[in-house]
Design a protein around this motif. Structure first.
Motif, PDB file in Angstrom:
ATOM      1  N   PRO A  64       0.829  -1.215   0.000  1.00 45.29           N
ATOM      2  CA  PRO A  64       0.000   0.000   0.000  1.00 45.29           C
ATOM      3  C   PRO A  64       0.858   1.258   0.000  1.00 45.29           C
ATOM      4  O   PRO A  64       1.947   1.288   0.575  1.00 45.29           O
ATOM      5  CB  PRO A  64      -0.809  -0.121   1.298  1.00 45.29           C
ATOM      6  N   GLU A  65       0.360   2.296  -0.633  1.00 42.95           N
ATOM      7  CA  GLU A  65       1.110   3.548  -0.764  1.00 42.95           C
ATOM      8  C   GLU A  65       1.191   4.272   0.573  1.00 42.95           C
ATOM      9  O   GLU A  65       0.235   4.289   1.354  1.00 42.95           O
ATOM     10  CB  GLU A  65       0.416   4.438  -1.795  1.00 42.95           C
ATOM     11  N   LEU A  66       2.351   4.884   0.822  1.00 46.72           N
ATOM     12  CA  LEU A  66       2.513   5.688   2.037  1.00 46.72           C
ATOM     13  C   LEU A  66       1.539   6.863   2.027  1.00 46.72           C
ATOM     14  O   LEU A  66       1.397   7.546   1.026  1.00 46.72           O
ATOM     15  CB  LEU A  66       3.932   6.252   2.114  1.00 46.72           C
ATOM     16  N   LYS A  67       0.894   7.105   3.151  1.00 46.50           N
ATOM     17  CA  LYS A  67      -0.008   8.248   3.288  1.00 46.50           C
ATOM     18  C   LYS A  67       0.619   9.379   4.093  1.00 46.50           C
ATOM     19  O   LYS A  67       0.030  10.427   4.265  1.00 46.50           O
ATOM     20  CB  LYS A  67      -1.313   7.798   3.966  1.00 46.50           C
ATOM     21  N   GLY A  68       1.824   9.156   4.592  1.00 52.41           N
ATOM     22  CA  GLY A  68       2.540  10.165   5.364  1.00 52.41           C
ATOM     23  C   GLY A  68       4.005   9.803   5.405  1.00 52.41           C
ATOM     24  O   GLY A  68       4.439   8.845   4.781  1.00 52.41           O
ATOM     25  N   LYS A  69       4.781  10.543   6.192  1.00 53.19           N
ATOM     26  CA  LYS A  69       6.239  10.354   6.205  1.00 53.19           C
ATOM     27  C   LYS A  69       6.774   9.748   7.503  1.00 53.19           C
ATOM     28  O   LYS A  69       7.980   9.597   7.662  1.00 53.19           O
ATOM     29  CB  LYS A  69       6.929  11.694   5.954  1.00 53.19           C
ATOM     30  N   ASN A  70       5.884   9.390   8.437  1.00 52.19           N
ATOM     31  CA  ASN A  70       6.327   8.930   9.752  1.00 52.19           C
ATOM     32  C   ASN A  70       6.378   7.405   9.812  1.00 52.19           C
ATOM     33  O   ASN A  70       5.348   6.732   9.662  1.00 52.19           O
ATOM     34  CB  ASN A  70       5.403   9.458  10.841  1.00 52.19           C
ATOM     35  N   ILE A  71       7.573   6.880  10.030  1.00 51.05           N
ATOM     36  CA  ILE A  71       7.806   5.441   9.977  1.00 51.05           C
ATOM     37  C   ILE A  71       8.173   4.918  11.364  1.00 51.05           C
ATOM     38  O   ILE A  71       9.024   5.510  12.057  1.00 51.05           O
ATOM     39  CB  ILE A  71       8.958   5.102   8.997  1.00 51.05           C
ATOM     40  N   ALA A  72       7.568   3.815  11.760  1.00 49.30           N
ATOM     41  CA  ALA A  72       7.990   3.095  12.967  1.00 49.30           C
ATOM     42  C   ALA A  72       8.897   1.950  12.541  1.00 49.30           C
ATOM     43  O   ALA A  72       8.533   1.154  11.670  1.00 49.30           O
ATOM     44  CB  ALA A  72       6.785   2.561  13.724  1.00 49.30           C
ATOM     45  N   ILE A  73      10.076   1.870  13.143  1.00 50.33           N
ATOM     46  CA  ILE A  73      10.998   0.765  12.873  1.00 50.33           C
ATOM     47  C   ILE A  73      10.895  -0.212  14.033  1.00 50.33           C
ATOM     48  O   ILE A  73      11.184   0.134  15.188  1.00 50.33           O
ATOM     49  CB  ILE A  73      12.439   1.276  12.711  1.00 50.33           C
ATOM     50  N   ILE A  74      10.471  -1.423  13.727  1.00 51.45           N
ATOM     51  CA  ILE A  74      10.290  -2.474  14.734  1.00 51.45           C
ATOM     52  C   ILE A  74      11.386  -3.507  14.502  1.00 51.45           C
ATOM     53  O   ILE A  74      11.490  -4.071  13.409  1.00 51.45           O
ATOM     54  CB  ILE A  74       8.900  -3.118  14.610  1.00 51.45           C
ATOM     55  N   THR A  75      12.213  -3.747  15.510  1.00 53.63           N
ATOM     56  CA  THR A  75      13.404  -4.551  15.274  1.00 53.63           C
ATOM     57  C   THR A  75      13.797  -5.365  16.499  1.00 53.63           C
ATOM     58  O   THR A  75      13.449  -5.011  17.627  1.00 53.63           O
ATOM     59  CB  THR A  75      14.581  -3.651  14.867  1.00 53.63           C
ATOM     60  N   HIS A  76      14.516  -6.447  16.264  1.00 53.63           N
ATOM     61  CA  HIS A  76      15.155  -7.159  17.372  1.00 53.63           C
ATOM     62  C   HIS A  76      16.671  -7.051  17.256  1.00 53.63           C
ATOM     63  O   HIS A  76      17.399  -7.750  17.961  1.00 53.63           O
ATOM     64  CB  HIS A  76      14.695  -8.618  17.426  1.00 53.63           C
ATOM     65  N   ALA A  77      17.134  -6.164  16.340  1.00 55.38           N
ATOM     66  CA  ALA A  77      18.568  -5.976  16.129  1.00 55.38           C
ATOM     67  C   ALA A  77      18.852  -4.491  16.006  1.00 55.38           C
ATOM     68  O   ALA A  77      18.306  -3.826  15.124  1.00 55.38           O
ATOM     69  CB  ALA A  77      19.020  -6.721  14.880  1.00 55.38           C
ATOM     70  N   GLY A  78      19.703  -3.945  16.874  1.00 55.85           N
ATOM     71  CA  GLY A  78      19.905  -2.503  16.936  1.00 55.85           C
ATOM     72  C   GLY A  78      20.598  -1.911  15.729  1.00 55.85           C
ATOM     73  O   GLY A  78      20.193  -0.863  15.218  1.00 55.85           O
ATOM     74  N   GLY A  79      21.655  -2.560  15.237  1.00 61.18           N
ATOM     75  CA  GLY A  79      22.463  -2.007  14.150  1.00 61.18           C
ATOM     76  C   GLY A  79      21.682  -1.699  12.889  1.00 61.18           C
ATOM     77  O   GLY A  79      21.719  -0.563  12.379  1.00 61.18           O
ATOM     78  N   SER A  83      -1.107   7.225  16.623  1.00 61.78           N
ATOM     79  CA  SER A  83      -1.714   7.877  15.451  1.00 61.78           C
ATOM     80  C   SER A  83      -0.696   8.607  14.603  1.00 61.78           C
ATOM     81  O   SER A  83      -0.925   8.850  13.413  1.00 61.78           O
ATOM     82  CB  SER A  83      -2.805   8.857  15.915  1.00 61.78           C
ATOM     83  N   GLU A  84       0.461   8.958  15.196  1.00 64.17           N
ATOM     84  CA  GLU A  84       1.474   9.687  14.422  1.00 64.17           C
ATOM     85  C   GLU A  84       2.212   8.784  13.431  1.00 64.17           C
ATOM     86  O   GLU A  84       2.910   9.268  12.545  1.00 64.17           O
ATOM     87  CB  GLU A  84       2.488  10.345  15.375  1.00 64.17           C
ATOM     88  N   ILE A  85       2.052   7.485  13.567  1.00 65.57           N
ATOM     89  CA  ILE A  85       2.761   6.530  12.706  1.00 65.57           C
ATOM     90  C   ILE A  85       1.949   6.250  11.442  1.00 65.57           C
ATOM     91  O   ILE A  85       0.759   5.951  11.493  1.00 65.57           O
ATOM     92  CB  ILE A  85       3.043   5.218  13.472  1.00 65.57           C
ATOM     93  N   ASP A  86       2.634   6.351  10.278  1.00 62.02           N
ATOM     94  CA  ASP A  86       1.977   6.123   8.984  1.00 62.02           C
ATOM     95  C   ASP A  86       2.301   4.760   8.382  1.00 62.02           C
ATOM     96  O   ASP A  86       1.548   4.258   7.545  1.00 62.02           O
ATOM     97  CB  ASP A  86       2.402   7.205   7.985  1.00 62.02           C
ATOM     98  N   ALA A  87       3.426   4.166   8.757  1.00 63.86           N
ATOM     99  CA  ALA A  87       3.829   2.871   8.213  1.00 63.86           C
ATOM    100  C   ALA A  87       4.826   2.226   9.164  1.00 63.86           C
ATOM    101  O   ALA A  87       5.429   2.898  10.016  1.00 63.86           O
ATOM    102  CB  ALA A  87       4.450   3.026   6.825  1.00 63.86           C
ATOM    103  N   MET A  88       4.994   0.914   8.998  1.00 62.48           N
ATOM    104  CA  MET A  88       5.925   0.158   9.845  1.00 62.48           C
ATOM    105  C   MET A  88       6.929  -0.590   8.994  1.00 62.48           C
ATOM    106  O   MET A  88       6.598  -1.078   7.910  1.00 62.48           O
ATOM    107  CB  MET A  88       5.158  -0.854  10.700  1.00 62.48           C
ATOM    108  N   VAL A  89       8.161  -0.664   9.495  1.00 59.49           N
ATOM    109  CA  VAL A  89       9.184  -1.536   8.918  1.00 59.49           C
ATOM    110  C   VAL A  89       9.576  -2.528  10.006  1.00 59.49           C
ATOM    111  O   VAL A  89       9.945  -2.121  11.115  1.00 59.49           O
ATOM    112  CB  VAL A  89      10.424  -0.747   8.471  1.00 59.49           C
ATOM    113  N   VAL A  90       9.475  -3.804   9.690  1.00 61.95           N
ATOM    114  CA  VAL A  90       9.833  -4.848  10.652  1.00 61.95           C
ATOM    115  C   VAL A  90      11.120  -5.517  10.205  1.00 61.95           C
ATOM    116  O   VAL A  90      11.187  -6.092   9.117  1.00 61.95           O
ATOM    117  CB  VAL A  90       8.715  -5.897  10.793  1.00 61.95           C
TER     118      VAL A  90
END
Length: 686
Positions: free
Chosen positions: A297-312, A376-383
């Motif tokens: 799906p197309e991004l509707k905003g610029k705010n991304i949440a990065i969800i990770t189990h690896a810091g680097g 609500s400020e989050i527009d998309a997630m990267v896992v």
């Protein structure tokens, strides 16, 4: 337009078919059989009666009527074969694998032209020669492997290179990207990338057609056709990414003007892609990554949440997204604290949301639910989720699959453990998912997709430009640089504001003109093209004595024929240029002027016609826009007037296509007015 029989044949003849599947004629027959072509197959080979279980004809004259011929024989035998097929067998689709045509020598080019004439005479379509063929939902007419998974929702891919097409297909398959069709155009003797794109546009069905198009282009023969159909498809809801190979400026011709030096064919490609809304890529992996992003799906905003189990990887992705104008905003507040309490000690939810190497599928599901419903400020997630190899992670990828299907916000999976969890990734892909393996490549691609503008198809404005006067001046003008008086008349007819000026050949007329204008004035040499390089500009002349001395100095310059006198004005120096770039038409350029154009090379370009809105966008995209806007108590420039002049130059070159190069450098601008101080126009008539 591609003939329907080429894309959806009821019968196919393989000329040069073989039982040896390691030859083009043998492999293409095997591919067509194995991928369930539902029509009639015919083999042609003078030495066989049956090939791979298919009846074989020894002579082309004996075959029945056939829709498509795939030709895998030596180049020297192709023309006579095509004559029989076109004139006697009602064949309308031709795919020629054979090499030895225009890519070889003049004789090969002549043979290729003769073949095209035969096919044109019967209204047929030719792909090739010197290509790998065509894959679509109806048949796999290629001699290469692998054959990708075909899906109507997959990508349509058009390539000018057969080998590049194979490499891209191979890499794409490992990510889960599927294909709807693949067209290899080879030498593009009759049909090139532009014509295939035209076909996809004119046959587009919003319910059944693929909405993602990929292009690998080595030569743009018809830029206007590419622009027309790419922008049309994007306006219909499609997304297009393209590689244009051969982007270096090493082959650009030397140019005498600033515009000529700054603009080249690759600048034109950039401007074309920008105008059409095409995402430009520079490598196979980037193209595949952009295509994979298109499938989400197309991004509707610029705010991304990065969800990770690896810091680097999360840090590298944060840096990359930030550099590309995307945000990784801090997440805080009651809900943030609530989420943190549900994770293992040591986790962080400020964003990136790091739930540690021990994080599990249940925690991932909880984090995604908070991002979907509570932040609500989050527009998309990267896992980002891999594995050190200690345990299986099928349950994690099951959660990812479920959430990708059900969440409204896009979720992009980056699965970097291509060895440790290969089985789990294959399992994830088998469910119809597409994954990414590198966070930096993904971040750059996401930024590029987000920053590519929608199609910007400017139209010539209904201005008061005096087209009759313009044509009168140019019809009598000779090739080369126009004289100052001609330039002045042309720009005035185009309604370009100019500072007062006069050409003087004597000291007496100089003094008289300066008195009329009022001191201070400027003197410029007439004759040499680059005035400043030869010391041919004297500024801020405040007296008659200094005027006469400056006149004497300038007239001693080699090539000087006269002097140009103007009132001395102040303002921010600006630049507008135009350059004819082959079949692309005119490039319009803008930026800061004077010496800044040479030092900073901060230039925005667009293909004419350029609308006022497009011109304003060009100005805003300049790195130096803050200077134009006004900075540190220095008043800026009237951007609306600047944009209007850009639009007028676009109108001028549309009326006067013989303008090869045009420089307005500098224009002087302030908050009230902008006017051209120096101008140069070169004419190149056919």
């Amino acid at each position: 337009m591609l003939h329907e029989k080429l894309t959806n044949p009821k019968s196919i003849a393989i000329v040069g078919a073989s039982n040896n599947v390691h030859t083009p004629g043998g492999r293409v027959l095997k591919n067509i059989i194995e991928h369930n072509f539902k029509g009639k197959l015919i083999a042609v080979n003078p030495k066989e009666n049956k090939i791979q279980g298919i009846k074989c004809y020894q002579n082309i004259n004996d075959v029945p009527k056939v829709d498509v011929a795939i030709i895998a024989i030596a180049a020297k035998f192709t023309l006579e074969t095509i004559k029989v097929l076109a004139q006697q067998k009602n064949t309308k689709g031709f795919i020629i694998f054979s090499a030895g045509f225009s890519e070889k020598d003049a004789a090969g080019k002549k043979l290729e032209q003769d073949i095209v004439e035969e096919i044109n005479a019967v209204g047929g379509t030719l792909l090739g020669p010197n290509n790998i063929g065509l894959i679509n939902q109806n048949y796999a007419g290629v001699f290469t492997t692998p054959i990708p998974k075909l899906d109507k929702k997959g990508v349509d891919f058009i390539s000018g290179s057969g080998a590049t097409a194979v490499f891209i297909i191979e890499a794409a398959m490992s990510t889960g990207l599927t294909f709807s069709s693949v067209y290899s155009v080879g030498n593009s003797a009759q049909i090139g990338v532009e014509e295939v794109l035209e076909h996809l546009d004119e046959t587009f069905n919003k319910n059944t057609s693929s909405k993602v198009k990929l292009l690998y282009i080595e030569s743009i023969e018809n830029p206007q056709k590419l622009l027309k159909h790419a922008s049309s498809l994007i306006q219909k809801g499609c997304k297009i990414a393209a590689i244009k190979a051969g982007s270096s400026s090493a082959g650009s011709r030397a140019a005498s003007s600033h515009t000529g030096a700054l603009a080249n064919s690759d600048t034109a490609v950039d401007a074309l892609f920008k105008k059409a809304g095409i995402v430009r890529c520079f490598g196979r992996n980037e193209l595949i990554t952009v295509a994979s992003i298109f499938m989400y799906p197309e991004l509707k905003g610029k705010n991304i949440a990065i969800i990770t189990h690896a810091g680097g990887p999360a840090v590298m992705l944060t840096d990359t997204l930030s550099k590309n104008g995307l945000n990784v905003p801090e997440i805080k507040g009651q809900k943030s604290d609530e989420l943190l309490n549900k994770l293992f000690l040591g986790s962080s939810v400020s964003n990136p949301i790091d739930f540690l190497a021990t994080g599990n599928a249940e925690q991932l599901e909880t984090i995604i639910d908070y991002c979907e419903h509570d932040f609500s400020e989050i527009d998309a997630m990267v896992v980002i989720f891999g594995s050190p190899g200690l345990f299986e992670v099928f349950d994690v990828y099951d959660v990812l699959h479920k959430k990708i299907q059900t969440c409204k916000k896009p979720i992009f999976p980056i699965l970097p453990s291509v060895v440790n969890v290969k089985n789990e990734i294959d399992y994830f892909i088998s469910k119809g998912n597409i994954n990414f393996t590198d966070e930096v490549l993904f971040g750059n691609a996401l930024g590029k997709v987000n920053n590519t503008p929608k199609p910007r198809l400017g139209k010539n404005s209904k201005s008061t430009i005096n087209s009759t006067k313009i044509r009168t001046i140019l019809d009598i003008a000779e090739n080369g640089y126009l004289q100052p008086q001609q330039v002045k008349e042309l720009l005035l007819a185009a309604k370009i504001p100019m500072v007062n000026e006069a050409v003087c050949t004597t000291k007496q007329t100089c003094v008289k003109t300066a008195t009329e204008f009022g001191f201070p004035v400027v003197l410029k040499v007439v004759g040499p093209i680059h005035k400043s390089d030869v010391g041919g500009i004297v500024l801020n002349i405040t007296s008659e004595e200094k005027l006469i001395a400056s006149f004497n100095t300038i007239m001693k310059i080699k090539g000087a024929t006269s002097v140009l006198i103007q009132p001395m004005k102040k303002g921010i120096e600006l630049f507008i240029g135009a350059k004819k770039e082959g079949n692309f038409g005119h490039l319009i350029l803008c930026g800061l002027g004077g010496i800044y154009i040479e030092v900073l090379k901060d230039i925005e370009s667009a293909l004419a016609p350029v609308s006022k809105n497009e011109a304003i966008e060009m100005i805003h995209n300049l790195k130096s826009h803050k200077i134009i806007e006004g900075i540190r108590n220095q008043k800026g420039v009237d951007e609306t007037k600047f944009a209007e002049i850009i639009e007028k130059i676009s109108n001028l070159v549309t009326i006067a296509p013989e303008i090869a190069e045009l420089d307005l450098n500098p224009l002087l601008g302030n908050e009230k007015e902008i006017f051209a101080v120096d101008a140069r126009i070169r004419i190149e008539k056919n």
